[in-house]
Design a protein around this motif. Structure first.
Motif, PDB file in Angstrom:
ATOM      1  N   HIS A   7       8.267  27.087 -39.251  1.00 39.76           N
ATOM      2  CA  HIS A   7       7.028  26.538 -39.816  1.00 39.76           C
ATOM      3  C   HIS A   7       6.046  27.651 -40.178  1.00 39.76           C
ATOM      4  O   HIS A   7       5.415  27.605 -41.241  1.00 39.76           O
ATOM      5  N   ASP A   8       5.886  28.645 -39.327  1.00 38.12           N
ATOM      6  CA  ASP A   8       4.956  29.741 -39.612  1.00 38.12           C
ATOM      7  C   ASP A   8       5.389  30.529 -40.850  1.00 38.12           C
ATOM      8  O   ASP A   8       4.558  30.888 -41.696  1.00 38.12           O
ATOM      9  N   GLU A   9       6.694  30.822 -40.953  1.00 37.77           N
ATOM     10  CA  GLU A   9       7.198  31.533 -42.122  1.00 37.77           C
ATOM     11  C   GLU A   9       7.004  30.696 -43.390  1.00 37.77           C
ATOM     12  O   GLU A   9       6.667  31.229 -44.446  1.00 37.77           O
ATOM     13  N   ALA A  91       1.087  17.347 -36.713  1.00 32.70           N
ATOM     14  CA  ALA A  91       0.534  18.699 -36.673  1.00 32.70           C
ATOM     15  C   ALA A  91       0.946  19.495 -37.908  1.00 32.70           C
ATOM     16  O   ALA A  91       0.149  20.267 -38.461  1.00 32.70           O
ATOM     17  N   PHE A  92       2.198  19.301 -38.354  1.00 32.73           N
ATOM     18  CA  PHE A  92       2.679  20.020 -39.534  1.00 32.73           C
ATOM     19  C   PHE A  92       1.878  19.631 -40.765  1.00 32.73           C
ATOM     20  O   PHE A  92       1.439  20.489 -41.524  1.00 32.73           O
ATOM     21  N   TYR A  93       1.673  18.327 -40.989  1.00 34.23           N
ATOM     22  CA  TYR A  93       0.956  17.883 -42.183  1.00 34.23           C
ATOM     23  C   TYR A  93      -0.505  18.294 -42.170  1.00 34.23           C
ATOM     24  O   TYR A  93      -1.092  18.525 -43.229  1.00 34.23           O
ATOM     25  N   ALA A  94      -1.109  18.400 -41.002  1.00 34.62           N
ATOM     26  CA  ALA A  94      -2.498  18.870 -40.937  1.00 34.62           C
ATOM     27  C   ALA A  94      -2.587  20.316 -41.434  1.00 34.62           C
ATOM     28  O   ALA A  94      -3.455  20.651 -42.259  1.00 34.62           O
ATOM     29  N   ARG A  95      -1.684  21.164 -40.964  1.00 37.61           N
ATOM     30  CA  ARG A  95      -1.699  22.564 -41.391  1.00 37.61           C
ATOM     31  C   ARG A  95      -1.240  22.699 -42.854  1.00 37.61           C
ATOM     32  O   ARG A  95      -1.765  23.525 -43.597  1.00 37.61           O
ATOM     33  N   TYR A  96      -0.277  21.873 -43.250  1.00 35.52           N
ATOM     34  CA  TYR A  96       0.234  21.857 -44.621  1.00 35.52           C
ATOM     35  C   TYR A  96      -0.890  21.539 -45.608  1.00 35.52           C
ATOM     36  O   TYR A  96      -1.033  22.186 -46.652  1.00 35.52           O
ATOM     37  N   ALA A  97      -1.714  20.546 -45.269  1.00 33.57           N
ATOM     38  CA  ALA A  97      -2.841  20.174 -46.124  1.00 33.57           C
ATOM     39  C   ALA A  97      -3.850  21.314 -46.228  1.00 33.57           C
ATOM     40  O   ALA A  97      -4.371  21.588 -47.322  1.00 33.57           O
TER      41      ALA A  97
END
Length: 127
Positions: A7-9, A91-97
C-alpha cells in the motif's frame, strides 16, 4: 505482469504519477478497481486497485504528416497495482482519496460545452 505493490509503495507511485502528469500539463491517469474472489468462499472479496498513465505507444491518428507511419514512443507505459483486503478497505480509501485530491490539483478540468442538437433541441424548445 509485475507483482502487486504494498500500500505504501502504491501511494508513493500514484503521487509521483499524478505529479508527473500535472507537471507535463498533458496526459491522463486512469484508475480502476476490481473485486478479486478469495479462496475462502465465506470471506468477502478483496479489491485490486490499478493505476496507469494510459501511454500505449499507439500512433495518434490526428497528427499531421504522420499518416500511415508508426511513431516510436520514447516513454513506456506506467502500470502498477495493489490488492486491498476487505478488512483494510476503509483505511485504504481514506488515504487513497487524500493522495488523489492532492495530486489532481494541477490538472485541468475537462471542457464540457453543450451543443444544442438540431432536431432534439429545436423540438423541445417549441413544446
Amino acid at each position: 505482469m509485475a507483482p502487486h505493490l504494498s500500500h505504501d509503495e502504491f501511494f508513493s507511485s500514484l503521487a509521483n504519477l499524478l505529479t508527473k502528469t500535472s507537471d507535463k500539463a498533458r496526459g491522463s491517469v486512469f484508475l480502476s478497481q476490481k473485486p478479486v474472489p478469495n479462496t475462502d468462499a465465506d470471506a468477502p472479496p478483496s479489491v485490486v486497485v490499478r493505476a496507469t498513465d494510459g501511454n500505449t505507444g499507439a500512433p495518434n491518428p490526428k497528427s499531421s504528416g504522420q499518416a500511415g507511419k508508426v511513431a516510436k514512443n520514447t516513454s513506456s507505459k506506467v502500470k502498477f497495482s495493489t490488492i486491498v483486503s476487505h478488512n483494510e478497505l476503509e483505511a485504504f480509501y481514506a488515504r487513497y482519496a487524500d493522495v488523489c485530491k492532492t495530486g489532481m490539483t494541477g490538472l485541468k478540468k475537462r471542457d464540457r460545452k453543450r451543443k444544442a442538437k438540431a432536431k432534439g433541441g429545436a423540438a423541445k424548445a417549441k413544446a
